[in-house]
Design an enzyme around this catalytic site. Structure first.
Site: not given
Ligand code: GLY
Ligand code: MN
Ligand code: MN
Length: 437
Positions: A36, A239, A256, A267, A357, A380, A384, A402, A404
């Site tokens: 619940d 991810h 991230d 982001d 997104h 971004e 890797y 990365r 971004e």
């Molecule tokens: N955080 C998801 C992306 O960088 O697209």
């Molecule tokens: Mn992104």
């Molecule tokens: Mn991101």
């Protein structure tokens, strides 16, 4: 966001829809987490974009030219007992007074009222396939009207997907939206700096995640998506969200994490050394990704195609991978064989807005879309290099980088909304040396 912003959007949409039409948008459903316990409620972005209305169990209807009001909001009735247990409700009076609905009815009456509204229009704007329960309900209404055909009832002639009109509107950000996005980026910037100051060997990924959440909630924001906090080998998992490991001396940490403030997302990704000093290999990869990002951002301006930042980033990365001999062959070979995809397997960005997104078409017909002022996107690039990467020297393994940022297209070029987040090596190392929060 001011109420006026929402009414402006409704008017704009209604102008595009034309008369004898109706748009129907259900609120997001409440989702069960376990038994619940519910997931924290997040309003549907399209619904919120047009209404600013925060509650579940609601349906917004726009009927341009309707005599008794163009904006109708079905929502829950006030109920002192339920409100005592589960929180306040706006109710019909509140919907009219605080949310500028022309008319409002209890959502429990929708089955009696909405079919009647559908009978009088030619076109229905509705996004099919996102809310199966409501899809069924709408089909039921249409069948109900059809069953009354002999008494003169007429089903609408056209069902049109609402998302094309609405998502094109959402792609162009207004001043108020840009302000919210700038703020969301600032909050993310604070969070990333907090993480940089606190990071050291022996700290865990979840402790860093806690610092990010601290910065978000302190600023009345939420995480726009589950933060990725990946050290060492985990930095190479795109991810990765377990955030469960201890951070080790000599590893990189990729974070991230973006904030959602007043329904607008940031982001942001930064990658830095757990011990505060980039090693030679880490530095080489980092600088390469940073150069690729700079080259990509330099192409963000009106008239350039959506594809251009990606194209530029790939060129710089491929050149670097070839020069550093991480990949075999010349620049041309790396590009033509697409061997760079072994270490750069995603695109260089996406639209950003109410959804991380965000909505909006990337192509117009067969062509990549041209960038225009008011569009916001991420830039971004990343590299890797997983352990045991084929034909890649061991010294590069477990380096995932990365970088971004969130970028707004302006009249003359672009503005990096997240620029307060340090990304030059010297700046990051200096901040980490400073430590403390
Ligand atoms: N955080 C998801 C992306 O960088 O697209
Ligand atoms: Mn992104
Ligand atoms: Mn991101």
């Amino acid at each position: 966001m001011k109420k006026k912003e929402f009414s402006k959007r409704r008017l704009q949409l209604m102008r595009m829809m034309g008369e004898h039409s109706i748009a129907i948008l259900p609120a997001a459903p409440v989702r069960q987490r376990n038994r619940d316990v519910e997931y924290p409620f997040r309003q549907d972005s399209d619904f919120y974009y047009l209404t600013g209305f925060p509650e579940p169990e609601a349906v917004a209807v726009l009927a341009p030219g309707r005599e008794h009001g163009e904006y109708i909001l079905f929502c829950r009735e006030r109920n002192p007992e339920k409100e005592l247990w589960n929180g306040r409700r706006v109710g019909q009076e509140g919907a009219r007074e605080r949310y500028m609905a022309d008319d409002s009815f209890p959502v429990s009456d929708i089955n009696d009222i909405l079919p009647g509204m559908l009978e009088h229009v030619d076109k229905v704007f509705y996004t099919m396939g996102c809310n199966s329960e409501f899809d069924q309900r709408l089909l039921g209404y249409v069948n109900k009207i059809r069953a009354n055909a002999r008494s003169g009832a007429r089903t609408p002639e056209e069902f049109v997907s609402l998302e094309h009109l609405l998502h094109d509107m959402r792609l162009y950000k207004s001043e108020a939206e840009i302000k919210a996005m700038r703020h969301a980026a600032d909050i993310a910037s604070d969070a990333h700096q907090r993480a940089m100051r606190l990071c050291q060997p022996g700290v865990t990924e979840y402790q860093i995640e806690a610092e990010l959440m601290h910065a978000f909630r302190k600023a009345n924001a939420h995480a726009a998506y589950p933060p990725i906090v990946g050290g060492g080998a985990n930095s190479c998992i795109l991810h990765y969200t377990e955030n469960s490991d201890e951070l080790a001396d000599g590893d990189l940490l990729l974070i991230d994490a973006g904030a959602e403030y007043e329904f607008y997302a940031s982001d942001v990704t930064r990658t830095f050394p757990v011990n505060g000093r980039y090693s030679g290999e880490q530095r080489a990869i980092y600088e390469l990704v940073l150069d690729a990002q700079a080259a990509a951002i330099a192409t963000v301006k009106p008239g350039n195609s959506w594809q251009m930042p990606h194209h530029e980033a790939v060129k710089v990365l491929a050149q670097g991978l070839s020069d550093l001999k991480i990949l075999k062959g010349s620049l041309d070979f790396v590009l033509e064989s697409e061997s760079y995809k072994q270490v750069f397997m995603h695109r260089t960005g996406h639209w950003l807005g109410m959804d991380v997104h965000d909505v909006g078409d990337y192509k117009v017909g067969e062509e990549w879309r041209e960038l225009e002022p008011g569009m916001t996107l991420t830039v971004e690039p990343g590299l890797y290099i997983q352990a045991n990467s084929e034909r890649v020297d061991e010294r590069w393994w477990n380096i995932g980088v990365r970088i971004e940022d969130d970028v707004l297209v302006t009249k003359t070029g672009c503005e990096v909304l997240s620029e307060r987040t340090p990304k030059r090596i010297d700046d990051i190392e200096a901040l980490m040396r400073e430590g403390g929060v």
